[in-house]
Enzyme design. Structure first.
Site, PDB file in Angstrom:
ATOM      1  N   LYS A  38     -30.422 -10.488 -33.034  1.00 18.84           N
ATOM      2  CA  LYS A  38     -31.798  -9.979 -33.075  1.00 18.84           C
ATOM      3  C   LYS A  38     -31.826  -8.521 -32.609  1.00 18.84           C
ATOM      4  CE  LYS A  38     -32.550 -11.829 -28.456  1.00 18.84           C
ATOM      5  NZ  LYS A  38     -33.175 -12.880 -27.639  1.00 18.84           N
ATOM      6  N   ARG A 134     -42.851 -20.224 -22.502  1.00 24.58           N
ATOM      7  CA  ARG A 134     -43.280 -19.224 -23.486  1.00 24.58           C
ATOM      8  C   ARG A 134     -43.503 -19.960 -24.804  1.00 24.58           C
ATOM      9  NH1 ARG A 134     -38.766 -14.594 -23.388  1.00 24.58           N
ATOM     10  NH2 ARG A 134     -37.757 -16.395 -24.378  1.00 24.58           N
ATOM     11  N   TYR A 267     -36.527  19.705 -14.671  1.00 26.06           N
ATOM     12  CA  TYR A 267     -37.971  19.536 -14.489  1.00 26.06           C
ATOM     13  C   TYR A 267     -38.306  19.125 -13.064  1.00 26.06           C
ATOM     14  CZ  TYR A 267     -38.819  19.870 -19.488  1.00 26.06           C
ATOM     15  OH  TYR A 267     -38.925  20.312 -20.777  1.00 26.06           O
ATOM     16  N   MET A 315     -35.729  15.101 -22.202  1.00 24.97           N
ATOM     17  CA  MET A 315     -35.786  14.446 -23.508  1.00 24.97           C
ATOM     18  C   MET A 315     -34.440  14.526 -24.231  1.00 24.97           C
ATOM     19  SD  MET A 315     -38.335  15.158 -26.740  1.00 24.97           S
ATOM     20  CE  MET A 315     -39.841  14.665 -25.922  1.00 24.97           C
TER      21      MET A 315
HETATM   22  C1  LIG Z   1     -31.947 -13.515 -27.193  1.00 26.08           C
HETATM   23  C2  LIG Z   1     -31.762 -14.969 -27.220  1.00 26.08           C
HETATM   24  C3  LIG Z   1     -30.507 -15.532 -26.945  1.00 26.08           C
HETATM   25  C4  LIG Z   1     -29.319 -14.710 -26.499  1.00 26.08           C
HETATM   26  O1  LIG Z   1     -29.417 -14.445 -25.122  1.00 26.08           O
HETATM   27  P1  LIG Z   1     -28.298 -13.604 -24.345  1.00 26.08           P
HETATM   28  O2  LIG Z   1     -28.771 -13.620 -22.946  1.00 26.08           O
HETATM   29  O3  LIG Z   1     -28.301 -12.243 -24.945  1.00 26.08           O
HETATM   30  O4  LIG Z   1     -27.018 -14.316 -24.556  1.00 26.08           O
HETATM   31  C5  LIG Z   1     -30.366 -16.903 -27.070  1.00 26.08           C
HETATM   32  N1  LIG Z   1     -31.416 -17.680 -27.431  1.00 26.08           N
HETATM   33  C6  LIG Z   1     -32.638 -17.175 -27.689  1.00 26.08           C
HETATM   34  C7  LIG Z   1     -33.743 -18.090 -28.066  1.00 26.08           C
HETATM   35  C8  LIG Z   1     -32.854 -15.811 -27.582  1.00 26.08           C
HETATM   36  O5  LIG Z   1     -34.078 -15.331 -27.839  1.00 26.08           O
END
Ligand SMILES: *Cc1c(COP(=O)(O)O)cnc(C)c1O
Length: 379
Positions: A38, A134, A267, A315
């Protein structure tokens, strides 16, 4: 790769990714692995990561439908799990056409799938809420979901999943695991495949993989560890887990100057030199994804040596104290995170110095940073 004249790049190490996948595999025992890709594969590039794992991945998990379709169009045949299922029923025909597995986390999704009357039943994963609160079906909703799916014939293969809130913390997974087992002990569920473990649980809690032993198929869902970062860097740095960073963010020094005691840098004049100080200006700033909140002293590696960040991150640039590094000059390369254990800086260390976590830094690397793939044989 797009053209960028600025001397900054992220080096991507496909061999390290496969190495980390092999480590995940070793921890997983009989369980199979969803490679979690993801958020553009945690900032590494979805298709780049998938290509590097093409021969070894059992399946890919992500939550962006367009990313899942891109994987299919690029010829990936592995199962693809959509971690949040669908957001609107209109996505269902695409999910079916591209043979994706949606997660159903609420009764509304179950009803939408039933109502969609797709030409074929879909394989689906049912997400159970075991305490994260969630997404997920509660114990009272699960029987209803199963009943609706069975009566409608809308789903073919079912699997069960949940997600741990504290696998990387003291609280651990015990309470959630107990609830999961309670919710899934009915005879009609006892043979369904399950998926529980993220990276932290995979590394720390073999019991989250146990259902494989009672003849269920089990799939772990490692994300972060594939990219070479540790979910618990304070107690077990990535290197002690055998993990190697996949991304190295580096940029060159574009200026070096000597300042007198009492002179300020950057800055707000946030850094004031106590003695004559040699300053290096590195072509990386918060618009590249380096955290603006990294505090003075955050390590930056130059020519195998760590030097401290000083003043505020801007930046497009940041400043380091090169006092005592007389040989370092314009054109030398600074590693902001990643690199080897001897010559680099773990991303977790930068994250801790900025009050955040490695996930955020990796995912937040900016699109303007060109990614270069390490050539095979580069080490
Ligand atoms: C992001 C995610 C993972 C992976 O988690 P990590 O901590 O990066 O290994 C696994 N399951 C779900 C449902 C996630 O959203």
């Amino acid at each position: 790769m797009s053209f960028s004249a600025r001397p900054i790049r992220a080096r991507f190490d496909a061999a390290a990714l496969r190495h980390n996948h092999a480590i995940a595999r070793r921890h997983a025992g009989a369980a199979r692995l969803w490679s979690v890709v993801k958020a553009n594969a945690y900032g590494h590039g979805l298709l780049r990561v998938a290509a590097a794992l093409r021969e070894v991945a059992d399946g890919f998990a992500l939550l962006e439908l367009e990313g899942a379709i891109a994987l299919r169009e690029a010829g990936f045949r592995q199962p693809i799990l959509l971690l949040e299922g669908f957001y609107r029923p209109a996505e269902l025909p695409l999910i079916a056409r591209y043979q994706l597995i949606p997660t159903l986390h609420c009764l509304a999704q179950v009803e939408a799938l039933v109502a969609a009357r797709l030409p074929q039943p879909l394989p689906v994963a049912l997400k159970l809420n075991t305490g994260m609160n969630r997404l997920g079906l509660d114990a009272t909703e699960l029987p209803r979901a199963l009943e609706r799916l069975a009566a409608s014939g809308a789903a073919s293969v079912l699997s069960l999943m949940t997600h741990f809130a504290c696998a990387d913390e003291a609280a651990g997974i015990e309470a959630q695991l107990r609830r999961f087992k309670g919710m899934t002990s009915a005879p009609n569920l006892s043979n369904l495949p399950v998926s529980l473990a993220n990276s932290a649980a995979l590394l720390r809690y073999p019991e989250s993989l146990e259902p494989a032993a009672d003849s269920r198929e089990n799939w772990a869902r490692p994300g972060l560890m594939l990219y070479g970062a540790s979910p618990f860097a304070d107690v077990q740095p990535a290197a002690t887990l055998g993990l190697r960073p996949v991304m190295t963010l580096e940029a060159d020094l574009i200026a070096v100057r000597e300042i007198a005691a009492g002179e300020a840098v950057g800055y707000g004049g946030a850094f004031v030199a106590e003695h004559p100080t040699r300053i290096g200006i590195v072509a990386c700033g918060y618009a590249d994804g380096y955290p603006r909140h990294a505090r003075s002293g955050t390590p930056v590696a130059i020519n195998g040596r760590r030097v401290p960040l000083i003043g505020r991150v801007s930046m497009d640039k940041l400043c380091v104290d090169l006092t005592g590094c007389e040989k370092v000059g314009v054109g030398d390369t600074a590693i902001l995170w990643g690199g080897t254990a001897e010559e680099g800086v773990p991303v977790e260390e930068v994250a801790a110095a900025a009050g955040t976590i490695a996930y955020e830094l990796l995912c937040g690397m900016a699109a303007r940073v060109p990614i270069r793939e390490t050539e095979p044989g580069d080490g």
